[in-house]
Each structure stands twice: as C-alpha cells, then as structure tokens.
Design a protein around this motif. Structure first.
Motif, PDB file in Angstrom:
ATOM      1  N   VAL A 115      43.146  47.413  41.364  1.00  0.00           N
ATOM      2  CA  VAL A 115      44.037  46.599  42.192  1.00  0.00           C
ATOM      3  C   VAL A 115      44.370  47.325  43.489  1.00  0.00           C
ATOM      4  O   VAL A 115      44.331  46.745  44.579  1.00  0.00           O
ATOM      5  N   GLY A 116      44.690  48.607  43.393  1.00  0.00           N
ATOM      6  CA  GLY A 116      45.040  49.369  44.585  1.00  0.00           C
ATOM      7  C   GLY A 116      43.902  49.447  45.583  1.00  0.00           C
ATOM      8  O   GLY A 116      44.105  49.279  46.795  1.00  0.00           O
ATOM      9  N   GLU A 117      42.680  49.710  45.112  1.00  0.00           N
ATOM     10  CA  GLU A 117      41.524  49.778  46.007  1.00  0.00           C
ATOM     11  C   GLU A 117      41.265  48.429  46.670  1.00  0.00           C
ATOM     12  O   GLU A 117      40.966  48.352  47.874  1.00  0.00           O
ATOM     13  N   TYR A 118      41.362  47.379  45.879  1.00  0.00           N
ATOM     14  CA  TYR A 118      41.133  46.024  46.398  1.00  0.00           C
ATOM     15  C   TYR A 118      42.158  45.666  47.467  1.00  0.00           C
ATOM     16  O   TYR A 118      41.793  45.182  48.555  1.00  0.00           O
ATOM     17  N   VAL A 119      43.425  45.903  47.197  1.00  0.00           N
ATOM     18  CA  VAL A 119      44.478  45.551  48.144  1.00  0.00           C
ATOM     19  C   VAL A 119      44.277  46.288  49.469  1.00  0.00           C
ATOM     20  O   VAL A 119      44.342  45.695  50.557  1.00  0.00           O
ATOM     21  N   THR A 120      44.036  47.577  49.400  1.00  0.00           N
ATOM     22  CA  THR A 120      43.857  48.380  50.616  1.00  0.00           C
ATOM     23  C   THR A 120      42.662  47.890  51.431  1.00  0.00           C
ATOM     24  O   THR A 120      42.735  47.748  52.656  1.00  0.00           O
ATOM     25  N   ALA A 121      41.552  47.603  50.749  1.00  0.00           N
ATOM     26  CA  ALA A 121      40.338  47.191  51.447  1.00  0.00           C
ATOM     27  C   ALA A 121      40.489  45.816  52.087  1.00  0.00           C
ATOM     28  O   ALA A 121      40.061  45.598  53.232  1.00  0.00           O
ATOM     29  N   MET A 122      41.075  44.879  51.373  1.00  0.00           N
ATOM     30  CA  MET A 122      41.242  43.533  51.925  1.00  0.00           C
ATOM     31  C   MET A 122      42.149  43.553  53.145  1.00  0.00           C
ATOM     32  O   MET A 122      41.870  42.897  54.161  1.00  0.00           O
ATOM     33  N   ARG A 123      43.221  44.301  53.073  1.00  0.00           N
ATOM     34  CA  ARG A 123      44.121  44.385  54.225  1.00  0.00           C
ATOM     35  C   ARG A 123      43.418  45.026  55.418  1.00  0.00           C
ATOM     36  O   ARG A 123      43.640  44.623  56.569  1.00  0.00           O
ATOM     37  N   ALA A 124      42.577  46.006  55.152  1.00  0.00           N
ATOM     38  CA  ALA A 124      41.869  46.675  56.248  1.00  0.00           C
ATOM     39  C   ALA A 124      40.938  45.715  56.977  1.00  0.00           C
ATOM     40  O   ALA A 124      40.668  45.896  58.171  1.00  0.00           O
ATOM     41  N   GLU A 125      40.449  44.687  56.281  1.00  0.00           N
ATOM     42  CA  GLU A 125      39.566  43.686  56.898  1.00  0.00           C
ATOM     43  C   GLU A 125      40.338  42.488  57.434  1.00  0.00           C
ATOM     44  O   GLU A 125      39.738  41.514  57.886  1.00  0.00           O
ATOM     45  N   GLY A 126      41.672  42.542  57.356  1.00  0.00           N
ATOM     46  CA  GLY A 126      42.485  41.473  57.921  1.00  0.00           C
ATOM     47  C   GLY A 126      42.650  40.260  57.030  1.00  0.00           C
ATOM     48  O   GLY A 126      43.065  39.196  57.510  1.00  0.00           O
ATOM     49  N   LEU A 127      42.352  40.394  55.736  1.00  0.00           N
ATOM     50  CA  LEU A 127      42.493  39.271  54.819  1.00  0.00           C
ATOM     51  C   LEU A 127      43.860  39.271  54.156  1.00  0.00           C
ATOM     52  O   LEU A 127      44.458  40.335  53.914  1.00  0.00           O
ATOM     53  N   ARG A 128      44.362  38.087  53.859  1.00  0.00           N
ATOM     54  CA  ARG A 128      45.556  37.948  53.045  1.00  0.00           C
ATOM     55  C   ARG A 128      45.218  38.354  51.615  1.00  0.00           C
ATOM     56  O   ARG A 128      44.124  38.096  51.126  1.00  0.00           O
ATOM     57  N   VAL A 129      46.195  38.967  50.930  1.00  0.00           N
ATOM     58  CA  VAL A 129      45.934  39.551  49.619  1.00  0.00           C
ATOM     59  C   VAL A 129      46.648  38.772  48.529  1.00  0.00           C
ATOM     60  O   VAL A 129      47.866  38.547  48.590  1.00  0.00           O
ATOM     61  N   GLY A 130      45.883  38.362  47.518  1.00  0.00           N
ATOM     62  CA  GLY A 130      46.451  37.669  46.375  1.00  0.00           C
ATOM     63  C   GLY A 130      46.046  38.320  45.069  1.00  0.00           C
ATOM     64  O   GLY A 130      44.997  38.972  44.977  1.00  0.00           O
ATOM     65  N   LEU A 131      46.878  38.140  44.045  1.00  0.00           N
ATOM     66  CA  LEU A 131      46.574  38.622  42.709  1.00  0.00           C
ATOM     67  C   LEU A 131      46.745  37.497  41.703  1.00  0.00           C
ATOM     68  O   LEU A 131      47.730  36.754  41.751  1.00  0.00           O
ATOM     69  N   TYR A 132      45.775  37.376  40.821  1.00  0.00           N
ATOM     70  CA  TYR A 132      45.855  36.467  39.675  1.00  0.00           C
ATOM     71  C   TYR A 132      46.624  37.193  38.572  1.00  0.00           C
ATOM     72  O   TYR A 132      46.414  38.389  38.335  1.00  0.00           O
ATOM     73  N   TYR A 133      47.486  36.463  37.864  1.00  0.00           N
ATOM     74  CA  TYR A 133      48.242  37.061  36.763  1.00  0.00           C
ATOM     75  C   TYR A 133      48.473  35.998  35.706  1.00  0.00           C
ATOM     76  O   TYR A 133      49.019  34.926  35.986  1.00  0.00           O
ATOM     77  N   SER A 134      48.048  36.288  34.484  1.00  0.00           N
ATOM     78  CA  SER A 134      48.232  35.339  33.381  1.00  0.00           C
ATOM     79  C   SER A 134      49.577  35.538  32.709  1.00  0.00           C
ATOM     80  O   SER A 134      49.953  36.667  32.361  1.00  0.00           O
ATOM     81  N   LEU A 135      50.289  34.442  32.516  1.00  0.00           N
ATOM     82  CA  LEU A 135      51.542  34.505  31.769  1.00  0.00           C
ATOM     83  C   LEU A 135      51.286  34.815  30.296  1.00  0.00           C
ATOM     84  O   LEU A 135      52.130  35.418  29.631  1.00  0.00           O
ATOM     85  N   SER A 136      50.126  34.401  29.787  1.00  0.00           N
ATOM     86  CA  SER A 136      49.759  34.667  28.400  1.00  0.00           C
ATOM     87  C   SER A 136      49.127  36.054  28.268  1.00  0.00           C
ATOM     88  O   SER A 136      48.464  36.530  29.185  1.00  0.00           O
ATOM     89  N   ASP A 137      49.338  36.673  27.121  1.00  0.00           N
ATOM     90  CA  ASP A 137      48.675  37.927  26.789  1.00  0.00           C
ATOM     91  C   ASP A 137      48.302  37.869  25.318  1.00  0.00           C
ATOM     92  O   ASP A 137      49.126  38.095  24.443  1.00  0.00           O
ATOM     93  N   TRP A 138      47.047  37.570  25.055  1.00  0.00           N
ATOM     94  CA  TRP A 138      46.588  37.315  23.692  1.00  0.00           C
ATOM     95  C   TRP A 138      46.470  38.568  22.837  1.00  0.00           C
ATOM     96  O   TRP A 138      46.138  38.491  21.658  1.00  0.00           O
TER      97      TRP A 138
END
Length: 427
Positions: A115-138
């Motif tokens: 997650v940390g690598e992804y967030v840093t890289a996307m911001r460096a390219e000027g993209l908005r950053v989103g994360l998927y998160y499931s309310l369920s945990d099986w």
C-alpha cells in the motif's frame, strides 16, 4: 445513497480509473477471496479450494518484480486520473503492515508495504489515490470465520451469526484498520468499500465509519457500498441503460476475473474497452478498469497490451474522455457524445464514431451558427454544413442539424475515431 459531492468535484469528470485487484493467492493463480468459500456463480473461472490451501501463500508471498512506479506510469499513460488498490479483500489479508493482525505483508517473505509503495508512486505521477477495503473478513474469529464445512454462498441458509460481543470487537477492528489507512497513507482521495451485503447498515454502523472518515480525511470520496453514506453509485461489470442518479462509476474487468486467474483468457479487446469508456463518460460516469498483477507483481501480457493500446488512443483523444461531461441528448447523434465547457463560454463537442459511416453524419440540436471548426481528431479538418428549419433561418442563434462529411476510408491506426466540433460562446 447520500450524495455529498459538489458539482465541481474532481470525481464527476475523472473519466478513467485503474482498479488493482491483488493478493498473495495471485501466486497460485486463484481469484481473490472467493475460492475459499466455494467460488462464485458470476466468476466463471473461479474454482473452490480449501482455506488452508488459499492461505498457504500468505507467508511465502514475495512480489520481487513489483514496481509501483512502473504501474503508476502505466496508469497515467493509459489516461487514468485515479487508481484504487485492494488494501484488504474479503479474505482478511492486509497489503499493508497493519498492527491489528498478523495476516499481512509484514509477515510475508517479501515484507514489503505494498500500500505504501503504491500510494507514493501514484501521487508522484499526479494520480488521485484510492484504496479498496472490504467490510467483511472471512478469516476473522469474531466475524465469525468461515470454514471448509460452511460455505454459505453454496447453501440455502446464507446467514452470518454474530454475538453482541463479537460484533463490538469486530467493529473496533474495522475502525482501527481504517484509522491506519487514513493516517499512515492519507489524505486518501477514495475509499472503495465492498462486502457490505452480508450485514445491515446498522450492524456495520456505517454512520460511525463515515464520521471517522470525515474526521481523518474530509475530502475523501466514498462509494455507495458504505450503506447509506456513499457519494457515488458503483454498477459492476456493466453499463446501465440509463445512468444512475448522481455521480457514478462502472467497475469492469478486462477478462471475467478480478484477480490473476491464468486460465481466464476471455479478454475484451482494446476497442471494446474504449467503446465502453465512451458510453460511460457520455452518460456522466467514470470507468474503473481492472488489472490483476501476478504473484511476482507484474501485469499479465494481455493486460499490458490493452493498456498500451489505450495509451496510444489517449495520446490524441484524452480530451474527449477526461474532464468532460455528457454531450448531446440521446438520439441527437448515433453514438456517444461528450462536452467540454471553457471559461470564455465556448464549448467543444466530441462525437464518438463507434462504426464508420458510409454517408455524412447528422448531428442534431447543435447551435449551428456558433460552429467554428469541425475536425477528425488527430487527422484533420472536415467539411460541414448546417440544416435549419425554414422558420429558424432568421434567428440569431438557431439550433439545427450539423452535417459532417468524413473520408471514405476509416483511419486504420485509430481504435475509436472522434469528431471534434468547436462552438463559440452564445452572444
């Protein structure tokens, strides 16, 4: 759904986003989460597997070829303006070093904060950053965890029993994980919830979760799967005939699977994906296009090829799909249309040519006297003429039909041709 997005929100005209479904089980070629509960009817290439087998790659996960910067560059070049990564899917495995559980990348062989690598890289390219998160945990003991003997999606009794004490502990777990994501990697631009169907809004206490998000990330956009508190609708795997009320986003796979499933070769062509993008943006939505990295972190060749083709189209045609709003009313042109309004009151109208016409095309309900130029994007100017009702000939700013003549041959190197019409400001 409660919509709180202002009309000038970036999300309303984002155009294209990149969805990234990834998990340790991608190293096994398994769909994300669903194999451990028996599969899913709508995922044709998903097979059932034991929970132990699904979890067998948690500790050995080592995406040694994952390059977040390359993924971010690929996303930007493809025309995406935002991205969404699965931080934790239904199976409970966290792609960041969460302190709430030992089921995370921190306890894998690679020990990389994905997650940390992804967030840093996307911001460096000027993209908005989103994360998927499931309310369920099986796999969470207080959810309660599913077992190989209990596959509720394959059984008539689809219940998920919960004691009050379990519910309280589990909701605290959700709050702590969301707090980590929103503080360690914030401010996030999007939180993309899922897994909501297994419980009610009251059971999830979605209002409390929304308040937590609002406190830690006031500008974070939230999808409608946070029941009762979403900013936009999320039709999945299809484009609705009529657009939903308010902001919306269609999420779409390139083949039929969300995660990396090598036997799934049912890929859409790049042209089909672009046609889907055109239809989506012409109806006021965004397209969240999925990719699924392999176990080592690279994208499958089929996905790289399609993203490269989309990037080639975007090099000349990005202006028709990103930062635009719906164009003409349905029926005024045979294909999708979008519109861009400029500060001086002028406008640009974009006409998507899904099929190459044999005759001049007709475009109705156009202020023909305001037409400054018409061209085939990336090719050159086109001849045109206006057609007006006799009664409207003397009007200063009549609305009529624009007739545009195209070349006999379709440009062979353009996946989806677009006609651009420049309109002056109303007087």
């Amino acid at each position: 759904m409660t919509v709180s997005l202002p009309e000038d929100s970036w999300f309303r005209s984002a155009g294209l986003g990149l969805f990234v479904h990834w998990d340790h089980a991608s190293a096994q070629g398994l769909e994300v989460s669903w194999p451990m509960v028996g599969g899913a009817a709508n995922l044709r290439h998903t097979t059932s597997t034991s929970i132990d087998r699904y979890r067998s790659t948690e500790r050995t996960f080592d995406p040694d070829r994952f390059d977040a910067r390359e993924l971010a560059r690929t996303a930007r070049e493809s025309g995406a303006t935002y991205a969404v990564l699965t931080s934790r899917h239904h199976n409970g495995y966290a792609m960041w070093p969460t302190e709430t559980s030992d089921r995370s990348v921190a306890h894998s062989r690679g020990k990389r904060d994905i997650v940390g690598e992804y967030v840093t890289a996307m911001r460096a390219e000027g993209l908005r950053v989103g994360l998927y998160y499931s309310l369920s945990d099986w796999n969470h003991p207080d959810y309660p965890a599913f077992t190989d003997a209990r596959h509720p999606y394959l059984q008539p009794d689809k219940t998920w029993p919960w004691t009050p004490a379990q519910a309280d502990r589990y909701r605290d777990y959700l709050r702590r994980q969301l707090t980590e994501l929103l503080t360690w990697y914030g401010p996030l631009d999007v939180l993309w919830f899922d897994g909501e169907w297994e419980r009610t809004a009251d059971e999830w206490r979605t209002g409390e979760l929304r308040e937590l998000i609002r406190t830690l990330a006031p500008d974070c956009v939230v999808n409608d799967r946070l029941l009762g508190h979403g900013d936009y609708a999320t039709p999945e795997q299809y484009i609705p005939a009529a657009p939903p009320d308010g902001p919306w986003e269609a999420c779409l796979t390139m083949n039929t699977s969300w995660g990396h499933v090598p036997q799934d070769g049912d890929y859409k062509s790049a042209r089909e994906i672009l046609h889907t993008l055109a239809e989506t943006v012409s109806k006021g939505g965004n397209l969240l296009l999925n990719v699924s990295p392999t176990g080592d972190g690279t994208l499958p060749a089929e996905q790289r090829e399609r993203l490269a083709a989309i990037a080639g189209w975007m090099a000349d045609h990005r202006e028709a799909a990103v930062g635009v709003r719906p164009g003409l009313a349905p029926g005024m042109f045979y294909g999708p249309t979008t519109r861009r309004r400029h500060d001086d009151g002028s406008e640009t109208l974009y006409l998507y040519l899904l099929a190459w016409p044999e005759e001049p095309i007709g475009v109705r309900d156009v202020p023909t006297r305001r037409v400054r130029s018409v061209d085939l994007v990336g090719v050159g100017e086109l001849p045109w003429e206006e057609r007006l009702a006799i009664a409207d000939l003397e009007l200063p700013d009549p609305s009529g039909e624009l007739r545009v003549t195209l070349p006999t041959e379709r440009p062979s190197d353009v996946l989806l041709p677009v006609v651009r019409v420049e309109l002056g400001a109303a007087r």
